[in-house]
Design a protein around this motif. Structure first.
Motif, PDB file in Angstrom:
ATOM      1  N   ASP A   1       0.680  -1.404   0.163  1.00 31.11           N
ATOM      2  CA  ASP A   1       0.070  -0.085   0.291  1.00 31.11           C
ATOM      3  C   ASP A   1       0.897   1.313   0.059  1.00 31.11           C
ATOM      4  O   ASP A   1       0.604   2.310  -0.611  1.00 31.11           O
ATOM      5  N   GLY A   2       2.024   1.334   0.608  1.00 31.80           N
ATOM      6  CA  GLY A   2       2.827   2.457   0.547  1.00 31.80           C
ATOM      7  C   GLY A   2       3.516   2.744  -0.572  1.00 31.80           C
ATOM      8  O   GLY A   2       3.249   3.791  -0.832  1.00 31.80           O
TER       9      GLY A   2
ATOM     10  N   GLY B   1      -6.807   0.232   0.049  1.00 30.18           N
ATOM     11  CA  GLY B   1      -5.752  -0.806  -0.257  1.00 30.18           C
ATOM     12  C   GLY B   1      -5.985  -2.131   0.569  1.00 30.18           C
ATOM     13  O   GLY B   1      -6.988  -2.428   1.107  1.00 30.18           O
ATOM     14  N   VAL B   2      -4.880  -3.010   0.551  1.00 30.84           N
ATOM     15  CA  VAL B   2      -5.013  -4.241   1.230  1.00 30.84           C
ATOM     16  C   VAL B   2      -5.117  -4.145   2.674  1.00 30.84           C
ATOM     17  O   VAL B   2      -5.595  -5.037   3.501  1.00 30.84           O
ATOM     18  N   THR B   3      -4.568  -2.952   3.324  1.00 31.51           N
ATOM     19  CA  THR B   3      -4.438  -2.684   4.848  1.00 31.51           C
ATOM     20  C   THR B   3      -5.621  -1.784   5.181  1.00 31.51           C
ATOM     21  O   THR B   3      -5.531  -1.345   6.163  1.00 31.51           O
ATOM     22  N   GLY B   4      -6.571  -1.475   4.075  1.00 26.39           N
ATOM     23  CA  GLY B   4      -7.723  -0.779   4.737  1.00 26.39           C
ATOM     24  C   GLY B   4      -7.844   0.306   3.733  1.00 26.39           C
ATOM     25  O   GLY B   4      -7.012   0.691   2.863  1.00 26.39           O
ATOM     26  N   GLN B   5      -8.416   1.602   4.099  1.00 24.86           N
ATOM     27  CA  GLN B   5      -8.353   2.778   3.489  1.00 24.86           C
ATOM     28  C   GLN B   5      -7.189   3.776   3.519  1.00 24.86           C
ATOM     29  O   GLN B   5      -6.689   3.972   4.709  1.00 24.86           O
ATOM     30  N   ILE B   6      -6.793   3.881   2.727  1.00 22.52           N
ATOM     31  CA  ILE B   6      -5.310   4.765   2.678  1.00 22.52           C
ATOM     32  C   ILE B   6      -5.867   6.438   2.422  1.00 22.52           C
ATOM     33  O   ILE B   6      -6.171   6.705   1.181  1.00 22.52           O
TER      34      ILE B   6
ATOM     35  N   ILE C   1      -5.513  -0.802  11.101  1.00 18.15           N
ATOM     36  CA  ILE C   1      -5.372  -1.243   9.512  1.00 18.15           C
ATOM     37  C   ILE C   1      -5.709  -2.551   9.305  1.00 18.15           C
ATOM     38  O   ILE C   1      -5.351  -3.692   9.992  1.00 18.15           O
ATOM     39  N   LEU C   2      -6.560  -2.852   8.332  1.00 15.69           N
ATOM     40  CA  LEU C   2      -6.970  -4.108   7.906  1.00 15.69           C
ATOM     41  C   LEU C   2      -6.063  -4.803   6.923  1.00 15.69           C
ATOM     42  O   LEU C   2      -5.395  -4.098   6.105  1.00 15.69           O
ATOM     43  N   TYR C   3      -6.149  -6.141   6.968  1.00 13.44           N
ATOM     44  CA  TYR C   3      -5.247  -6.893   6.059  1.00 13.44           C
ATOM     45  C   TYR C   3      -6.279  -7.768   5.588  1.00 13.44           C
ATOM     46  O   TYR C   3      -6.945  -8.626   5.922  1.00 13.44           O
ATOM     47  N   GLN C   4      -5.985  -7.949   4.156  1.00 16.26           N
ATOM     48  CA  GLN C   4      -6.953  -8.640   3.316  1.00 16.26           C
ATOM     49  C   GLN C   4      -6.400  -9.384   2.415  1.00 16.26           C
ATOM     50  O   GLN C   4      -5.256  -9.200   1.890  1.00 16.26           O
ATOM     51  N   GLN C   5      -6.938 -10.460   1.620  1.00 16.13           N
ATOM     52  CA  GLN C   5      -6.395 -11.430   0.813  1.00 16.13           C
ATOM     53  C   GLN C   5      -7.434 -12.048  -0.225  1.00 16.13           C
ATOM     54  O   GLN C   5      -8.749 -12.267   0.207  1.00 16.13           O
ATOM     55  N   TYR C   6      -7.155 -11.802  -1.790  1.00 15.20           N
ATOM     56  CA  TYR C   6      -8.072 -12.327  -2.623  1.00 15.20           C
ATOM     57  C   TYR C   6      -8.046 -13.694  -2.717  1.00 15.20           C
ATOM     58  O   TYR C   6      -6.630 -14.567  -2.505  1.00 15.20           O
ATOM     59  N   ARG C   7      -9.253 -14.402  -2.541  1.00 10.93           N
ATOM     60  CA  ARG C   7      -9.532 -15.764  -2.454  1.00 10.93           C
ATOM     61  C   ARG C   7     -10.590 -16.212  -3.501  1.00 10.93           C
ATOM     62  O   ARG C   7     -11.319 -15.511  -3.737  1.00 10.93           O
ATOM     63  N   VAL C   8     -10.199 -17.363  -4.165  1.00  5.90           N
ATOM     64  CA  VAL C   8     -11.451 -17.780  -5.042  1.00  5.90           C
ATOM     65  C   VAL C   8     -12.425 -18.649  -4.240  1.00  5.90           C
ATOM     66  O   VAL C   8     -12.041 -19.782  -3.543  1.00  5.90           O
TER      67      VAL C   8
END
Length: 224
Positions: free
Chosen positions: A33-34, A92-97, A110-117
Motif C-alpha cells: 500500500d505504501g 488498499g489491502v490494509t484498509g482505506q489509505i 489497519i485491515l489486512y485482506q487477501q484475494y481468494r477464489v
C-alpha cells in the motif's frame, strides 16, 4: 550504505518494540500500500504541475517545475507534494489509505485482506488487522485465520519465473536438424572436391584455393 541487507532486514525490524506481534505478512501489506500511495500522490502532483495548479501554495517561494527537476530547496514543489499526499484516498489491502495534515494515516486499525477464489468467484477476505497504538503496533489474525490458511504450504509462494527442465528433445526437430546437418556436410564435401579438382582453373585461382579450404572446413565443423 546502511549495511543492512534484505536477508536480515526483517529480523532487525521485528526486534523493534513498536513492531511487537507484527508478522512478515503485515510488513508486506504495508509495503504494497505504501508503494501505491506514493505512485498515486506523484500522479496527483504531476497533474497539478501540468495544469499549473498552485492552490494552497501560491505564497510559497520556489518554482513550479516538473517532478524530474525536484530538489530540496524548492519549497513550492514540496508544498505541492504535501498537498498531493493529503489528497490520496483509496482502498488498499490494509484498509482505506488516506493521510491527515501531519502525514499520518487517519485510521488506527489497519485491515489486512487477501484475494481468494470462493465458489469460483474472486473475493476479498479479511485475514487480520493491525491496531496502531502510541508506543507499539499489534497484529491479530481474524478468527480461523493463521499462516496455514493464507498459503497452501503455510508460507508465501515462490515469486519468480518457473524453471522447466527439458528432459529430451522433440523427435521431429532432431530429425530435421540431422537431415539439414547431413545435407550441409555433403555440400561442404562437394565444394571441397570441386575446389581441389579444379584448383588450377582460373575460376578457383581468382578466389584463393587455400582460403576456400579454410571456409569449407569451418562450415563442416559447424554442421557437425
Amino acid at each position: 550504505t546502511s549495511g543492512v541487507y534484505l536477508s536480515n532486514y526483517t529480523d532487525l525490524l521485528m526486534n523493534e518494540p513498536v513492531y511487537e506481534n507484527l508478522t512478515a505478512l503485515g510488513l508486506s501489506g504495508v509495503a504494497f500500500d505504501g508503494v501505491w500511495a506514493i505512485a498515486v500522490a506523484l500522479d496527483i502532483a504531476s497533474k497539478k504541475i501540468l495544469l499549473r495548479n498552485e492552490t494552497g501554495c501560491e505564497n510559497v517561494p520556489g518554482d513550479l517545475v516538473p517532478l524530474e527537476q525536484f530538489n530540496y530547496t524548492n519549497m513550492k514543489l514540496g508544498c505541492i507534494l504535501r498537498q498531493s499526499f493529503s489528497e490520496v484516498n483509496f482502498l488498499g489491502v490494509t484498509g482505506q489509505i488516506r493521510f491527515n495534515r501531519f502525514g499520518s494515516r487517519n485510521d488506527n486499525v489497519i485491515l489486512y485482506q487477501q484475494y481468494r477464489v470462493i465458489n469460483g468467484i474472486l473475493t476479498k477476505v479479511s485475514i487480520g488487522a493491525v491496531t496502531v497504538e502510541l508506543h507499539r503496533n499489534t497484529f491479530v489474525f481474524e478468527t480461523g485465520e493463521s499462516d496455514s490458511t493464507l498459503w497452501n504450504s503455510g508460507e508465501p509462494p515462490y515469486d519468480g519465473f518457473p524453471v522447466a527442465n527439458i528432459d529430451k528433445n522433440n523427435v521431429v526437430l532432431v530429425v530435421i536438424y540431422d537431415v539439414a546437418a547431413t545435407g550441409g556436410l555433403v555440400f561442404a564435401c562437394v565444394c571441397f572436391t570441386f575446389n581441389f579438382v579444379f584448383r588450377r582453373r582460373k575460376i578457383v585461382k581468382l578466389t584463393s584455393c587455400n582460403l576456400n579450404n579454410i571456409i569449407i572446413l569451418g562450415s563442416a565443423l559447424l554442421y557437425t
